[in-house]
Design a protein around this motif. Structure first.
Motif, short mmCIF file in Angstrom:
data_model
loop_
_atom_site.label_atom_id
_atom_site.label_comp_id
_atom_site.label_asym_id
_atom_site.label_seq_id
_atom_site.Cartn_x
_atom_site.Cartn_y
_atom_site.Cartn_z
N GLU A 121 0.84 -1.47 -0.05
CA GLU A 121 0.14 0.05 0.15
C GLU A 121 0.74 1.09 0.11
OE1 GLU A 121 -2.91 -0.02 3.18
OE2 GLU A 121 -3.83 -1.83 2.64
N ARG A 122 2.04 1.24 0.66
CA ARG A 122 2.80 2.38 0.78
C ARG A 122 3.53 2.59 -0.60
NH1 ARG A 122 3.77 0.68 6.09
NH2 ARG A 122 5.26 -0.92 5.64
N ASP A 181 0.85 4.09 -2.94
CA ASP A 181 0.68 5.66 -2.54
C ASP A 181 1.80 6.47 -3.21
OD1 ASP A 181 -1.41 5.06 -0.94
OD2 ASP A 181 0.02 5.12 0.77
N SER A 182 2.76 5.94 -3.64
CA SER A 182 3.94 6.40 -4.57
C SER A 182 3.76 6.10 -6.05
CB SER A 182 5.36 6.01 -3.83
OG SER A 182 5.37 6.49 -2.57
#
Length: 299
Positions: free
Chosen positions: A23-24, A27-28
């Motif tokens: 997920e991180r 996000d990018s």
């Protein structure tokens, strides 16, 4: 009775933690991608690949799968690997082994971009592992490390016997366990087919890892009370059932369970961890290639 180390449970926990890392990355603007290549009509290999692809889907890794007929020229495989090396959406490449006899396995390993070698078998990655600076730990040995941690069986200062010297498990695991690092610092003995008396070694061990590919090689007479036993073996043995076979490990589970402190079952022990650590390496590969810093479970 021994504590049975549940590889399914530990593997699911790692995969759930990896979902947050995915997920991180998302996000990018990054979606980790894993390409699997199968050049075989072996049923077991097909099953392994499908399990890996399903696991990717569950945590948000984009899976790409390619099949090449086992009778096709070797260049078909090498050309496909070359294309995947150049594909920016693919962060990890896994060629399912074994490959046909007319394909040079070592050339396959060398052909994969070391940054996309999520199996950790490219010579560059093997060298980094031995030097104590691993980019990607090979999946099964890393899974064994995680199972030992889950069982509170810290190998530091312990005598560990690894039975088996394959390039996939035995040798890389011995290198991991001997390193001056968390999950290492063990005194490691590697036994193999030329070892004169394997039992003499295993009886002195605090931890025994069986990875020889010999059904039920390790029995209760080969360990002392309180030993932690990790069974990497997955062997098909004849059985009177619909399939005509059943799976057996390298450890006589029922016999050894009476004496061991902790033990892994087959199936449900090391196998799920191999897949979990493949996903781990793929997420790490995406992070490295895209320059996006993330936290990975258990770092």
């Amino acid at each position: 009775m021994a504590h049975v180390i549940d590889g399914n449970e530990v593997g699911v926990r790692i995969q759930n933690e990896l979902s947050a890392s995915v997920e991180r990355l998302s996000d990018s603007g990054v979606t980790p991608g894993l390409a699997t290549v199968l050049m075989s009509d072996d049923g077991a290999s097909e099953t392994y690949v499908s399990m890996k692809q399903r696991a990717c889907e569950q945590i948000g890794i984009e899976g790409y799968h390619y099949e090449i007929g086992p009778d096709e020229p070797a260049d078909e495989l090498f050309d496909r690997i070359g294309e995947l090396n150049e594909d920016p959406s693919v962060h990890g490449i896994l060629v399912q082994m074994p490959v046909p006899d007319h394909v040079d396995e070592q050339r396959v390993l060398r052909r994969i971009d070391p940054l996309k070698d999520v199996d950790g078998f490219h010579p560059e990655n093997v060298g980094r592992l031995v030097a104590g600076d691993p980019r990607y730990k090979p999946c099964t040995p890393h899974g064994v490390q995680r199972l030992l941690a889950a069982a509170d069986a810290d190998p530091a200062g312990k005598d560990v016997v690894v039975v088996g010297r394959s390039n996939i498990v035995g040798k890389p695991l011995a290198n991991l366990l001997v390193q001056k690092a968390d999950g290492g610092n063990a005194t490691v003995t590697v036994c193999h087919s030329r070892t004169d008396d394997i039992a003499a070694k295993t009886l002195e061990a605090d931890i025994v890892v069986a990875a020889a590919g010999v059904p039920e090689l390790i029995d209760a007479e080969m360990i002392t009370d309180g030993t932690t036993v990790i069974d990497v073996g997955v062997n098909r043995v004849d059985a009177d059932n619909e399939k005509g076979y059943e799976l057996a490990g390298d450890v006589d589970f029922e016999d050894v369970e009476e004496k061991a402190e902790a033990i892994t079952p087959v199936p449900g022990g090391v196998g799920p961890m191999t897949i979990a650590m493949l996903l781990y390496n793929t997420v790490k590969a995406a992070s490295l290639q895209e320059g996006v810093a993330i936290e990975l479970p258990g770092q």
